[in-house]
Design a protein around this motif. Structure first.
Motif, PDB file in Angstrom:
ATOM      1  N   ILE A 196       0.837  -1.133  -0.078  1.00 17.25           N
ATOM      2  CA  ILE A 196       0.133   0.022   0.015  1.00 17.25           C
ATOM      3  C   ILE A 196       0.770   1.259  -0.084  1.00 17.25           C
ATOM      4  O   ILE A 196       0.634   2.217  -0.803  1.00 17.25           O
ATOM      5  N   THR A 197       1.991   1.289   1.011  1.00  9.78           N
ATOM      6  CA  THR A 197       2.676   2.285   0.766  1.00  9.78           C
ATOM      7  C   THR A 197       3.525   2.653  -0.690  1.00  9.78           C
ATOM      8  O   THR A 197       3.618   3.547  -0.925  1.00  9.78           O
ATOM      9  N   GLU A 198       4.096   1.572  -1.231  1.00 10.69           N
ATOM     10  CA  GLU A 198       4.700   1.602  -2.582  1.00 10.69           C
ATOM     11  C   GLU A 198       3.573   2.137  -3.539  1.00 10.69           C
ATOM     12  O   GLU A 198       3.918   2.900  -4.557  1.00 10.69           O
ATOM     13  N   LYS A 199       2.383   1.660  -3.494  1.00 14.15           N
ATOM     14  CA  LYS A 199       1.316   2.299  -4.274  1.00 14.15           C
ATOM     15  C   LYS A 199       1.169   3.785  -4.156  1.00 14.15           C
ATOM     16  O   LYS A 199       0.698   4.437  -5.074  1.00 14.15           O
ATOM     17  N   ARG A 200       0.991   4.247  -2.893  1.00 11.89           N
ATOM     18  CA  ARG A 200       0.777   5.670  -2.753  1.00 11.89           C
ATOM     19  C   ARG A 200       2.066   6.438  -3.369  1.00 11.89           C
ATOM     20  O   ARG A 200       1.729   7.462  -3.922  1.00 11.89           O
ATOM     21  N   VAL A 201       3.088   5.828  -3.492  1.00 10.18           N
ATOM     22  CA  VAL A 201       4.432   6.597  -4.136  1.00 10.18           C
ATOM     23  C   VAL A 201       4.036   6.501  -5.652  1.00 10.18           C
ATOM     24  O   VAL A 201       4.375   7.501  -6.208  1.00 10.18           O
ATOM     25  N   PHE A 202       3.586   5.206  -6.185  1.00 12.25           N
ATOM     26  CA  PHE A 202       3.419   5.124  -7.583  1.00 12.25           C
ATOM     27  C   PHE A 202       2.472   6.132  -8.168  1.00 12.25           C
ATOM     28  O   PHE A 202       2.570   6.887  -9.069  1.00 12.25           O
ATOM     29  N   THR A 203       1.191   6.402  -7.233  1.00  9.89           N
ATOM     30  CA  THR A 203       0.416   7.402  -7.305  1.00  9.89           C
ATOM     31  C   THR A 203       0.856   8.886  -7.437  1.00  9.89           C
ATOM     32  O   THR A 203       0.559   9.501  -8.301  1.00  9.89           O
ATOM     33  N   SER A 204       1.734   9.006  -6.409  1.00 11.00           N
ATOM     34  CA  SER A 204       2.397  10.594  -6.574  1.00 11.00           C
ATOM     35  C   SER A 204       3.346  10.652  -7.699  1.00 11.00           C
ATOM     36  O   SER A 204       3.271  11.637  -8.345  1.00 11.00           O
ATOM     37  N   TRP A 205       3.984   9.628  -8.060  1.00 10.49           N
ATOM     38  CA  TRP A 205       4.831   9.749  -9.277  1.00 10.49           C
ATOM     39  C   TRP A 205       4.069   9.735 -10.786  1.00 10.49           C
ATOM     40  O   TRP A 205       4.451  10.656 -11.503  1.00 10.49           O
ATOM     41  N   ALA A 206       2.788   9.397 -10.567  1.00  8.28           N
ATOM     42  CA  ALA A 206       1.964   9.424 -11.793  1.00  8.28           C
ATOM     43  C   ALA A 206       1.441  11.070 -12.120  1.00  8.28           C
ATOM     44  O   ALA A 206       1.287  11.223 -13.156  1.00  8.28           O
TER      45      ALA A 206
END
Length: 231
Positions: free
Chosen positions: A202-212
């Motif tokens: 979940i933490t990683e996917k929050r980062v991916f969302t931010s990167w997008a």
């Protein structure tokens, strides 16, 4: 290696039934993870081409068991393996490195690379910078998805991610293991557990969302966009 457009195909059960295979195969480069198959009738939903496959040390044996499909020497596929530095030692004691040497002798045409210790440390620093958490202190083990997305940022001008969604609806964790663990439950258990090392999906996917919001990253199957930042 450089690609104008990349399809980053996850292993999520959300891919099933979408019929996105032809769309995925139209990308200049198709990136997959671990031992996720494209044969056995999965091609309609996940595509059939593979340009780059990122493989965790823990998936090595499964890849070798499925070598007739995954390690087909006629495919122009690059393989990147990652794991703890102790597994990659070149003094005869590195389990993964030794297996890769044997595999190279059997299939010398394969393009196989391993992530160096220096690069692994860079991934750790990136995780700390993006999350504020030290990977070791927080007992976090970076996922193959983390390595794959970070590698894709270096290789691709545009990244189309298929099957990567927040844990919002039930679906098998792996599309090729329909009776295996459920994705949402897997995410939550890993995120909350503090005993031993676990992935922080979940933490990683929050980062991916931010990167997008900054990079040219788009999410499909299901289609979604990162919500705008609140003022």
């Amino acid at each position: 290696m450089h690609c104008h457009s990349c399809a980053l195909v996850t292993s999520s059960g959300h891919l099933m039934g979408g019929g996105r295979g032809e769309e995925i195969d139209r990308a200049e480069c198709v990136i997959r993870m671990n031992d996720a198959p494209t044969a056995l009738g999965y091609g309609r939903d996940v595509g059939r081409r593979t340009s780059l496959r990122v493989i965790a040390h823990s998936s090595m044996q499964r890849v070798l068991r499925n070598r007739h499909e995954l390690l087909n020497a006629s495919q122009d596929t690059v393989f990147i393996f990652w794991g703890p530095s102790s597994y990659m030692r070149r003094d005869g004691k590195g389990l993964v490195y030794n297996n890769l040497r044997l595999m190279n002798q059997v299939l010398p045409k394969l393009k196989v690379y391993i992530i160096s210790r220096q690069k692994m440390l860079q991934f750790d620093e990136l995780f700390k910078r993006e999350t504020g958490k030290d990977r070791r202190i927080s007992n976090s083990w970076l996922s193959t998805g983390w390595f794959t997305m970070t590698i894709a940022l270096e290789l691709c001008d545009r990244i189309n991610v298929y099957g990567m969604v927040p844990p919002s609806s039930p679906s098998p964790y792996h599309y090729y293991e329909p009776l295996g663990p459920e994705e949402c439950a897997m995410y939550i258990s890993h995120e909350r557990d503090r005993r031993g090392s676990h992935h922080r999906f979940i933490t990683e996917k929050r980062v991916f969302t931010s990167w997008a919001r900054t990079f040219n990253i788009h999410f499909y199957q299901p289609d979604w966009e990162p919500p705008p930042l609140t003022p």
